[in-house]
Design an enzyme around this catalytic site. Structure first.
Site, PDB file in Angstrom:
ATOM      1  N   CYS A 119      44.385  31.500  34.262  1.00  0.00           N
ATOM      2  CA  CYS A 119      44.163  32.797  33.615  1.00  0.00           C
ATOM      3  C   CYS A 119      45.023  33.878  34.262  1.00  0.00           C
ATOM      4  O   CYS A 119      45.332  33.829  35.445  1.00  0.00           O
ATOM      5  CB  CYS A 119      42.683  33.164  33.740  1.00  0.00           C
ATOM      6  SG  CYS A 119      42.272  34.781  33.072  1.00  0.00           S
ATOM      7  N   SER A 136      44.184  36.795  35.094  1.00  0.00           N
ATOM      8  CA  SER A 136      43.495  37.575  36.134  1.00  0.00           C
ATOM      9  C   SER A 136      43.757  37.004  37.527  1.00  0.00           C
ATOM     10  O   SER A 136      43.788  37.748  38.509  1.00  0.00           O
ATOM     11  CB  SER A 136      41.996  37.616  35.866  1.00  0.00           C
ATOM     12  OG  SER A 136      41.755  38.196  34.608  1.00  0.00           O
ATOM     13  N   HIS A 154      47.134  38.371  38.479  1.00  0.00           N
ATOM     14  CA  HIS A 154      47.073  39.778  38.910  1.00  0.00           C
ATOM     15  C   HIS A 154      46.835  39.880  40.415  1.00  0.00           C
ATOM     16  O   HIS A 154      47.322  40.795  41.069  1.00  0.00           O
ATOM     17  CB  HIS A 154      45.946  40.517  38.183  1.00  0.00           C
ATOM     18  CG  HIS A 154      46.323  41.013  36.815  1.00  0.00           C
ATOM     19  ND1 HIS A 154      47.554  41.530  36.519  1.00  0.00           N
ATOM     20  CD2 HIS A 154      45.600  41.112  35.673  1.00  0.00           C
ATOM     21  CE1 HIS A 154      47.587  41.901  35.246  1.00  0.00           C
ATOM     22  NE2 HIS A 154      46.409  41.653  34.700  1.00  0.00           N
ATOM     23  N   HIS A 191      38.685  31.039  38.188  1.00  0.00           N
ATOM     24  CA  HIS A 191      37.387  31.568  37.709  1.00  0.00           C
ATOM     25  C   HIS A 191      37.088  31.094  36.289  1.00  0.00           C
ATOM     26  O   HIS A 191      36.304  31.702  35.583  1.00  0.00           O
ATOM     27  CB  HIS A 191      37.410  33.098  37.763  1.00  0.00           C
ATOM     28  CG  HIS A 191      38.445  33.686  36.838  1.00  0.00           C
ATOM     29  ND1 HIS A 191      39.788  33.695  37.147  1.00  0.00           N
ATOM     30  CD2 HIS A 191      38.339  34.219  35.619  1.00  0.00           C
ATOM     31  CE1 HIS A 191      40.447  34.221  36.150  1.00  0.00           C
ATOM     32  NE2 HIS A 191      39.608  34.540  35.192  1.00  0.00           N
ATOM     33  N   CYS A 204      36.140  31.649  30.672  1.00  0.00           N
ATOM     34  CA  CYS A 204      36.754  32.983  30.745  1.00  0.00           C
ATOM     35  C   CYS A 204      37.442  33.302  29.426  1.00  0.00           C
ATOM     36  O   CYS A 204      36.902  34.020  28.600  1.00  0.00           O
ATOM     37  CB  CYS A 204      37.731  33.145  31.908  1.00  0.00           C
ATOM     38  SG  CYS A 204      38.554  34.756  31.876  1.00  0.00           S
TER      39      CYS A 204
HETATM   40 ZN   LIG Z   1      40.157  34.971  33.345  1.00  0.00          ZN
END
Ligand SMILES: [Zn+2]
Ligand SMILES: [Zn+2]
Length: 358
Positions: free
Chosen positions: A40, A42, A45, A61, A159
């Protein structure tokens, strides 16, 4: 016990796949053997430093696996937003806002980590840490799921799938026949498109700057596509809508520009839902008269509904052939190719990659 994990020691550096120590679960915690974890943005990031996080950390996650303690053999999806079922938010019907979010998300709820390397603690990520063969989680951070669902597919629901689809059902409550625009057609936005099709949206306009992603959007249910690298997406969405804009716009990119464009693409009284995660420090600049014209600007966390029922619901839809999940997976890779998986994501070449454990 010794487990294999991908550890990020420094921002802007590759993750290091190595053996680490995982200690026993404490009270109200459980140990899970992961089967798979989706890759993902995120996580990226944190790696790029756009989203500052205590280091070193075991990221990941979007995981699914098998419980090894407490209720051994149960299949679970990770819940990167925990729900305790007891706090003011959970009881009030907003479990994605659970009070446990106020605790540090890089430790167990007692404020300590379970991962260690050479005697030094490693941080958890969102109390999940799915880039590891095994992890320890608070019981509030797992969602039991049916055992006949393939874990290396349904991990995506943990997610990207719920984050993209949930806002359509839960935040916007898109009714049949509505007009919808989706800004960003990657691994999350394709779920927004798919959910809009599922609820019977009359018009689904996909907006992206990459031709490949617009082609995917059509496969997942977009009725119109707008190439924002060639045309002004706001003007194009307005023109396609036949009014001054769409009923609902979803922003699934995470930039100031696309959030402002999404809001401007709604008509008077329309709703814009922000789904994309933006780098820390991002600010919007909007004309308040847009709000006086009764537009709603809102956002969504982990689908914005009830994660403990939404995750199994989406898995049921997939198992009945009514929701595409397999089609979201472009690559399956082992953990030691995680850095490559992030490169592929940056190049926009994959819908979703999944890290699979043997
Ligand atoms: Zn995610
Ligand atoms: Zn709660």
């Amino acid at each position: 016990m010794r487990v294999t994990a991908a550890v990020l020691y420094d921002a802007k550096k590759p993750v290091v796949v190595e053996d680490v120590e995982l200690s026993e679960p404490g009270p109200h915690e459980l140990q899970v053997r992961w089967a798979a974890n989706g890759v993902c943005h995120s996580d990226l990031h944190v790696i790029t430093g756009d989203y500052p996080h205590p280091l070193p950390v075991v990221l990941g996650h979007e995981a699914a696996g098998v419980v090894e303690t407490v209720a051994p053999g149960d299949h679970v999806c990770s819940s990167y937003i925990p729900s305790c079922g007891k706090c003011w938010y959970c009881i009030g019907g907003q479990p994605t806002m659970c009070a446990l979010r106020d605790k540090p998300r890089w430790f167990m709820l007692d404020g300590t980590p379970r991962f260690k390397k050479d005697g030094r603690g490693l941080h958890h990520f969102l109390q999940v840490s799915g880039y590891a063969t095994h992890s320890v989680l608070p019981e509030e951070s797992v969602i039991p799921i049916r055992k006949d669902a393939p874990l290396d597919v349904v991990c995506l629901v943990s997610c990207g799938v719920l984050a993209g689809a949930g806002p359509v059902f839960n935040r916007a409550k898109v009714p049949p026949g509505a007009s919808v625009a989706v800004f960003g057609c990657g691994g999350v936005g394709l779920n927004t498109i798919q959910a809009a099709r599922l609820v019977g949206a009359g018009q689904i306009i996909a907006v992206d700057v990459m031709k490949q992603k617009l082609a995917w959007a059509e496969e997942f249910g977009a009725t119109h596509v707008v190439d924002a690298s060639r045309e002004d997406p706001v003007a194009s969405v307005q023109a396609l809508s036949g009014r001054s804009g769409v009923d609902f716009a979803f922003e699934v990119v995470g930039t100031q520009k696309t959030m402002e464009q999404a809001l401007l693409s709604t008509h008077r009284g329309g709703t814009c839902v922000v789904v994309g995660v933006s780098p820390a420090g991002t600010r919007l600049s909007i004309d308040p008269s847009l709000l006086l014209q009764q537009r709603v600007l809102t956002g969504s966390s982990f689908g914005g509904g009830h994660q403990r029922t939404d995750v199994p619901m989406l898995i049921d839809l997939y198992m009945r052939g009514k929701y595409k999940l397999e089609e979201l997976i472009s690559r399956r890779l082992p953990l030691d190719e995680l850095n490559r998986a992030f490169d592929l994501m940056l190049q926009g070449e994959v819908k979703r990659s999944v890290i699979v454990y043997s």
